[in-house]
Design an enzyme around this catalytic site. Structure first.
Site, PDB file in Angstrom:
ATOM      1  CD  GLU A  22       9.332  12.935  12.639  1.00  0.00           C
ATOM      2  OE1 GLU A  22       8.415  12.064  12.541  1.00  0.00           O
ATOM      3  OE2 GLU A  22      10.390  12.160  11.855  1.00  0.00           O
ATOM      4  CE  LYS A  50      -2.441   3.413   3.004  1.00  0.00           C
ATOM      5  NZ  LYS A  50      -2.205   4.752   1.843  1.00  0.00           N
ATOM      6  CD  GLU A  61      12.926   1.228   9.873  1.00  0.00           C
ATOM      7  OE1 GLU A  61      13.780   1.683  10.711  1.00  0.00           O
ATOM      8  OE2 GLU A  61      13.962  -0.092  10.337  1.00  0.00           O
ATOM      9  N   GLY A  85       6.916   5.164   8.743  1.00  0.00           N
ATOM     10  CA  GLY A  85       6.182   6.031   8.838  1.00  0.00           C
ATOM     11  C   GLY A  85       6.231   6.245   9.915  1.00  0.00           C
ATOM     12  CB  SER A  86       4.027   9.075  12.173  1.00  0.00           C
ATOM     13  OG  SER A  86       2.778   8.713  11.857  1.00  0.00           O
ATOM     14  CD  GLN A 106       4.512  17.419   6.779  1.00  0.00           C
ATOM     15  OE1 GLN A 106       4.554  16.324   6.829  1.00  0.00           O
ATOM     16  NE2 GLN A 106       6.048  17.241   6.253  1.00  0.00           N
ATOM     17  CB  CYS A 145      13.255   9.574   8.507  1.00  0.00           C
ATOM     18  SG  CYS A 145      13.956   7.725   6.966  1.00  0.00           S
TER      19      CYS A 145
HETATM   20  P1  NAP Z   1       1.815   7.860   8.306  1.00  0.00           P
HETATM   21  O1  NAP Z   1       1.139   8.567   8.987  1.00  0.00           O
HETATM   22  O2  NAP Z   1       2.454   7.640   9.398  1.00  0.00           O
HETATM   23  O3  NAP Z   1       1.953   6.721   7.092  1.00  0.00           O
HETATM   24  C1  NAP Z   1       2.453   5.960   6.107  1.00  0.00           C
HETATM   25  C2  NAP Z   1       1.843   5.220   6.253  1.00  0.00           C
HETATM   26  O4  NAP Z   1       1.140   4.016   6.769  1.00  0.00           O
HETATM   27  C3  NAP Z   1       1.235   5.435   4.696  1.00  0.00           C
HETATM   28  O5  NAP Z   1       0.823   4.796   3.765  1.00  0.00           O
HETATM   29  C4  NAP Z   1      -0.353   5.485   5.285  1.00  0.00           C
HETATM   30  O6  NAP Z   1      -1.837   5.496   4.882  1.00  0.00           O
HETATM   31  C5  NAP Z   1      -0.581   4.374   6.629  1.00  0.00           C
HETATM   32  N1  NAP Z   1      -1.280   4.342   7.427  1.00  0.00           N
HETATM   33  C6  NAP Z   1      -1.577   5.680   8.065  1.00  0.00           C
HETATM   34  N2  NAP Z   1      -2.134   5.124   8.617  1.00  0.00           N
HETATM   35  C7  NAP Z   1      -2.481   4.390   9.587  1.00  0.00           C
HETATM   36  C8  NAP Z   1      -3.275   2.585   9.993  1.00  0.00           C
HETATM   37  N3  NAP Z   1      -4.005   2.999  11.041  1.00  0.00           N
HETATM   38  N4  NAP Z   1      -2.702   1.804   9.792  1.00  0.00           N
HETATM   39  C9  NAP Z   1      -1.901   0.692   8.767  1.00  0.00           C
HETATM   40  N5  NAP Z   1      -1.169   2.138   8.076  1.00  0.00           N
HETATM   41  C10 NAP Z   1      -1.927   3.299   8.344  1.00  0.00           C
HETATM   42  O7  NAP Z   1       2.973   8.937   7.929  1.00  0.00           O
HETATM   43  P2  NAP Z   1       3.529  10.194   6.872  1.00  0.00           P
HETATM   44  O8  NAP Z   1       2.760  10.382   7.138  1.00  0.00           O
HETATM   45  O9  NAP Z   1       2.590   9.481   5.468  1.00  0.00           O
HETATM   46  O10 NAP Z   1       4.778   9.738   7.006  1.00  0.00           O
HETATM   47  C11 NAP Z   1       5.493  10.784   7.510  1.00  0.00           C
HETATM   48  C12 NAP Z   1       6.315  10.169   8.835  1.00  0.00           C
HETATM   49  O11 NAP Z   1       7.223   8.799   8.376  1.00  0.00           O
HETATM   50  C13 NAP Z   1       7.955  11.035   9.650  1.00  0.00           C
HETATM   51  O12 NAP Z   1       7.122  11.026  10.741  1.00  0.00           O
HETATM   52  C14 NAP Z   1       8.492  10.765   9.280  1.00  0.00           C
HETATM   53  O13 NAP Z   1       9.442  10.264   9.780  1.00  0.00           O
HETATM   54  C15 NAP Z   1       7.986   8.597   9.404  1.00  0.00           C
HETATM   55  N6  NAP Z   1       8.998   8.222   8.267  1.00  0.00           N
HETATM   56  C16 NAP Z   1      10.104   7.260   8.859  1.00  0.00           C
HETATM   57  C17 NAP Z   1      11.192   7.000   7.867  1.00  0.00           C
HETATM   58  C18 NAP Z   1      11.964   6.030   8.230  1.00  0.00           C
HETATM   59  O14 NAP Z   1      12.848   4.617   8.208  1.00  0.00           O
HETATM   60  N7  NAP Z   1      12.441   5.849   9.374  1.00  0.00           N
HETATM   61  C19 NAP Z   1      11.171   7.048   6.780  1.00  0.00           C
HETATM   62  C20 NAP Z   1      10.618   8.031   6.465  1.00  0.00           C
HETATM   63  C21 NAP Z   1       9.445   8.339   6.990  1.00  0.00           C
HETATM   64  P3  NAP Z   1      -1.822   6.809   3.912  1.00  0.00           P
HETATM   65  O15 NAP Z   1      -1.290   7.929   2.992  1.00  0.00           O
HETATM   66  O16 NAP Z   1      -3.416   6.775   3.732  1.00  0.00           O
HETATM   67  O17 NAP Z   1      -2.463   7.772   5.097  1.00  0.00           O
END
Ligand code: NAP
Ligand code: MG
Length: 499
Positions: free
Chosen positions: A400, A190, A265, A243-244, A346, A299
């Site tokens: 963050e 996804k 991650e 993700g977050s 954002q 990230c």
């Molecule tokens: P996010 O809201 O957590 O979303 C990440 C992914 O998870 C998206 O595909 C999202 O789908 C999906 N998702 C959202 N809610 C979910 C749920 N309840 N169950 C399962 N999947 C769900 O994060 P983001 O806004 O895309 O990315 C920003 C964050 O990612 C930042 O905090 C950043 O630090 C972190 N990040 C970390 C790394 C690392 O390697 N540590 C790398 C990149 C990013 P939708 O898009 O449809 O909401």
């Protein structure tokens, strides 16, 4: 209108050409309800880049079912046969490099050179993980019983789900999906809803590369609907998520119900420490790049610079100069050094953090505003921003922001620098600039992160080394390196009596 008339394209046709589908069991399908959602260019919010299936729970279950059926054949295939399929995909990836970069910039906003860099990094990781998949060696182990031979084999887990973010919409799926498939698993993927077309471009390579139906399935839609099924369905044997921290922690809890393996991650608040004997110019270059590339949405971005008092003034002056030289613009503009942030959520969130920094008494030395130039006011542009005089307990030093906002914290000495850098819930990456070996080694020993650097930026990574965080930045085995594929296998121990 003029444009449509000129090219002889009607509105309906235009919408159809921009309407994308899910990829389930080797077929391109609409959502069963035919509902769609739109994605918009963050440089120009009036531009809808495409319509994507707003998939249901049932659509998601269908994709899992397809992956489950395909697993039977895929798992018994020789890794060399699997590699053959994936090498075809890799060849297409190399061929389409420029086209994919355009889509990354269109959806994410990052400048084209950074999009190309993302694909090059994905290519390198893919090559490495295909080869790792040919090295799934077991062990032969002596046992205490005569005439018994014992050994271990590595086996795939089954259907795995991959949920990816929008900041590296191409590299992250590669980093997760290639080791998963090479190990013999099948997958449901996804993409983030802000970058679904990049997910489509990625998946199309597999379709054209002739991957057997059901081995890789892609489904778009809400995290709370599609993502939730990919986390809770008992047929899913492992979840690799980036993700977050908030969403990741929720996934960890839900996955525990079925004892599903997780690799999460998550967020970061990465610090770079600058000591009095550092090469200041080198440090300024590294911090400027890692704080503002991709608008601070790596990230591994540097979001805290912790500098000792003795060199603080020199470091800050040079940093502000380098930062003010960054040209903000559309990612397709060759002069731009920094694009927009990815989407209105954002944009609003980052502006709130800038206000919070001002309110808490930090001093704004660079940026701090949304960009209101004529053609940029239609997009999510924020100036590269530096706060100095930041106290370690301020919100902008602890949370963050995931945007182009750097907090500079001045400390008395090395000991205080280590304490401040570790006094945080996150633990993804860090770095130190110093020429003092003892300080460098002590920092490496004491820094609470998954990966660290000496005289290099916080974002540096290579495919053959593990990539992942600790504390609230990561759960489970790191991605990339040898652990990248290790996450996707289970061990079987065999005792064989032959006499
Ligand atoms: P996010 O809201 O957590 O979303 C990440 C992914 O998870 C998206 O595909 C999202 O789908 C999906 N998702 C959202 N809610 C979910 C749920 N309840 N169950 C399962 N999947 C769900 O994060 P983001 O806004 O895309 O990315 C920003 C964050 O990612 C930042 O905090 C950043 O630090 C972190 N990040 C970390 C790394 C690392 O390697 N540590 C790398 C990149 C990013 P939708 O898009 O449809 O909401
Ligand atoms: Mg989100």
């Amino acid at each position: 209108m003029i444009c449509q008339y000129f090219f002889g394209i009607t509105n309906k046709e235009m919408n159809e050409s921009k309407t994308f589908k899910n990829y389930i069991n080797g077929q391109w399908l609409d959502a069963s309800t035919h509902d769609t959602f739109e994605q918009r260019n963050p440089s120009r919010l009036s531009e809808v880049t495409g319509l994507f299936p707003l998939s249901s729970k049932e659509d998601t279950r269908l994709a899992i079912e397809a992956a489950q059926s395909a697993f039977t054949e895929w798992k018994i295939l020789s890794p060399f046969a699997r590699a053959k399929y994936l090498k075809k995909v890799l060849a297409l990836m190399i061929e389409r490099r420029e086209d994919i970069a355009q889509i990354i910039t269109l959806e994410n906003g990052k400048i084209v050179s950074d999009s190309l860099g993302e694909i090059d990094s994905a290519i390198a990781e893919m090559e490495f993980q295909i080869n790792e998949g040919l090295r799934l060696f077991g062990e032969t182990v002596p046992v205490s019983i005569d005439g018994v031979f014992a050994y271990t084999v590595k086996e795939p887990l089954g259907v795995v789900s991959v949920i990816s973010p929008w900041n590296f919409p191409f590299n992250v799926p590669v980093r997760k999906i290639i080791p998963a498939l090479m190990a013999g698993n099948t997958c449901v993927f996804k993409p983030a809803s802000l970058t679904p077309q990049t997910g489509y471009m990625f998946t199309k390579l597999f379709d054209e590369g002739g991957i057997p139906a059901g081995v890789l399935n892609m489904i778009t839609g809400l995290g709370s609907v599609v993502g939730n099924i990919l986390v809770t369905d008992p047929r899913i044997k492992a979840i690799s998520f980036t993700g977050s921290t908030e969403v990741g922690m929720g996934i960890h809890q839900k996955a525990s119900v079925n004892a599903t393996r997780t690799q999460l991650e998550l967020g970061g608040k990465n610090a770079t420490v600058i000591l009095e004997d550092a090469d200041i110019d080198l440090a300024v270059k590294a911090v400027t790049r890692a704080a503002f590339a991709c608008s601070g949405q790596w990230c591994t971005s540097t979001s805290r610079a912790i500098v000792v008092k003795k060199v603080a003034q020199e470091f800050i002056e040079k940093l502000v100069k380098a930062t003010n030289a960054i040209i903000v613009g559309d990612g397709f503009d060759q002069n731009a050094g920094m694009g927009p942030v990815c989407g209105t959520d954002q944009f609003e969130n980052i502006k709130k953090y800038i206000e919070s920094g001002k309110k808490e008494g930090a001093i704004l030395l660079a940026g701090g505003n949304e960009v209101r130039n004529n053609h940029l006011k239609e997009g999510c542009f924020i100036e590269p921003t530096i706060f100095v005089g930041v106290k370690p307990d301020m919100k902008i030093a602890q949370e963050e922001i995931f945007g182009p906002v750097l907090s500079v914290i001045t400390v008395e000495n090395f000991e205080e620098a280590i304490k401040v850098s570790n006094d945080i819930v996150f633990g993804l990456s860090s770095s130190i600039f110093t020429n003092n070996l003892k300080h460098a080694m002590t920092f490496v020993q004491q820094t609470e992160v998954g990966f660290t650097h000496v005289n290099l930026m916080t974002s540096l990574k290579e495919p053959q080394l593990p990539f992942g965080g600790i504390k609230e930045s990561g759960v489970g085995m790191p991605e990339a390196g040898k652990t990248g594929i290790e996450f996707f296998i289970k061990y079987k121990t065999v005792y064989m009596k032959y006499s």
